[in-house]
Design a protein around this motif. Structure first.
Motif, short mmCIF file in Angstrom:
data_model
loop_
_atom_site.label_atom_id
_atom_site.label_comp_id
_atom_site.label_asym_id
_atom_site.label_seq_id
_atom_site.Cartn_x
_atom_site.Cartn_y
_atom_site.Cartn_z
N ALA A 15 0.81 -1.23 0.00
CA ALA A 15 0.00 0.00 0.00
C ALA A 15 0.84 1.27 0.00
O ALA A 15 0.45 2.26 -0.58
CB ALA A 15 -0.93 -0.01 1.20
N HIS A 16 2.00 1.24 0.66
CA HIS A 16 2.79 2.48 0.80
C HIS A 16 4.12 2.42 0.07
O HIS A 16 4.93 3.31 0.21
CB HIS A 16 3.01 2.79 2.28
N ASP A 17 4.37 1.37 -0.67
CA ASP A 17 5.62 1.23 -1.41
C ASP A 17 5.44 1.81 -2.81
O ASP A 17 4.85 1.21 -3.67
CB ASP A 17 6.03 -0.24 -1.49
N ASP A 18 5.98 3.01 -3.00
CA ASP A 18 5.84 3.69 -4.30
C ASP A 18 6.94 3.34 -5.28
O ASP A 18 6.93 3.82 -6.40
CB ASP A 18 5.80 5.20 -4.11
N ASP A 19 7.91 2.53 -4.88
CA ASP A 19 9.04 2.19 -5.73
C ASP A 19 8.64 1.03 -6.65
O ASP A 19 9.00 -0.12 -6.43
CB ASP A 19 10.23 1.80 -4.85
N CYS A 20 7.88 1.36 -7.68
CA CYS A 20 7.31 0.33 -8.54
C CYS A 20 7.01 0.95 -9.91
O CYS A 20 7.07 2.16 -10.08
CB CYS A 20 6.02 -0.18 -7.90
N VAL A 21 6.70 0.12 -10.87
CA VAL A 21 6.20 0.63 -12.13
C VAL A 21 4.68 0.50 -12.14
O VAL A 21 4.10 -0.31 -11.44
CB VAL A 21 6.79 -0.11 -13.36
N GLU A 22 4.06 1.35 -12.93
CA GLU A 22 2.62 1.31 -13.09
C GLU A 22 2.31 1.08 -14.57
O GLU A 22 3.10 1.48 -15.43
CB GLU A 22 1.98 2.62 -12.65
N ILE A 23 1.18 0.48 -14.84
CA ILE A 23 0.77 0.28 -16.22
C ILE A 23 -0.64 0.81 -16.41
O ILE A 23 -1.42 0.92 -15.47
CB ILE A 23 0.83 -1.20 -16.65
N ALA A 24 -0.94 1.14 -17.65
CA ALA A 24 -2.29 1.56 -18.03
C ALA A 24 -2.58 0.98 -19.41
O ALA A 24 -1.70 0.92 -20.27
CB ALA A 24 -2.42 3.08 -18.05
N TRP A 25 -3.79 0.55 -19.62
CA TRP A 25 -4.23 0.01 -20.91
C TRP A 25 -5.07 1.06 -21.61
O TRP A 25 -6.06 1.54 -21.06
CB TRP A 25 -5.03 -1.27 -20.68
N THR A 26 -4.67 1.44 -22.83
CA THR A 26 -5.39 2.48 -23.56
C THR A 26 -6.45 1.92 -24.49
O THR A 26 -7.21 2.67 -25.08
CB THR A 26 -4.42 3.32 -24.42
N GLY A 27 -6.47 0.60 -24.64
CA GLY A 27 -7.34 -0.03 -25.62
C GLY A 27 -6.57 -0.46 -26.85
O GLY A 27 -7.05 -1.27 -27.64
N ARG A 28 -5.37 0.08 -27.01
CA ARG A 28 -4.48 -0.28 -28.12
C ARG A 28 -3.06 -0.57 -27.67
O ARG A 28 -2.37 -1.36 -28.29
CB ARG A 28 -4.43 0.84 -29.16
N THR A 29 -2.61 0.11 -26.64
CA THR A 29 -1.24 -0.05 -26.16
C THR A 29 -1.23 -0.16 -24.63
O THR A 29 -2.16 0.26 -23.95
CB THR A 29 -0.35 1.13 -26.58
N VAL A 30 -0.11 -0.69 -24.14
CA VAL A 30 0.14 -0.73 -22.71
C VAL A 30 1.13 0.39 -22.41
O VAL A 30 2.19 0.48 -23.05
CB VAL A 30 0.73 -2.09 -22.28
N LEU A 31 0.79 1.25 -21.48
CA LEU A 31 1.66 2.34 -21.07
C LEU A 31 2.34 1.94 -19.77
O LEU A 31 1.71 1.37 -18.88
CB LEU A 31 0.86 3.63 -20.86
N ILE A 32 3.62 2.28 -19.65
CA ILE A 32 4.41 1.91 -18.48
C ILE A 32 5.11 3.17 -17.98
O ILE A 32 5.70 3.92 -18.76
CB ILE A 32 5.47 0.84 -18.84
#
Length: 72
Positions: A15-32
């Motif tokens: 919950a409090h560990d911000d040292d990570c990557v995040e992803i998002a799905w746009t419907g066409r690509t994966v954003l990192i």
């Protein structure tokens, strides 16, 4: 720039560990992006590339030594 995508990070990061990557799905690509720099650079990859990456990570051997000690 305000992001309209739903960014997600691994539940294993805690919950409090911000040292990570995040992803998002746009419907066409994966954003990192780096979770510590939400306004920083974003890498976009196709779904096939993302699946190949996840598959390679799943097959990778688990380290037998403490790799965090090598951090700068």
């Amino acid at each position: 720039m305000v992001s309209t995508w739903g960014w997600r990070k691994s539940s294993a990061s805690g919950a409090h560990d911000d040292d990570c990557v995040e992803i998002a799905w746009t419907g066409r690509t994966v954003l990192i992006r780096d979770s510590t720099r939400p306004r920083g650079a974003v890498v976009a990859v196709g779904p096939d590339t993302w699946v190949a990456f996840l598959s390679s990570v799943a097959r990778a051997p688990i380290p037998t030594r403490d790799v965090t000690a090598a951090r700068p």
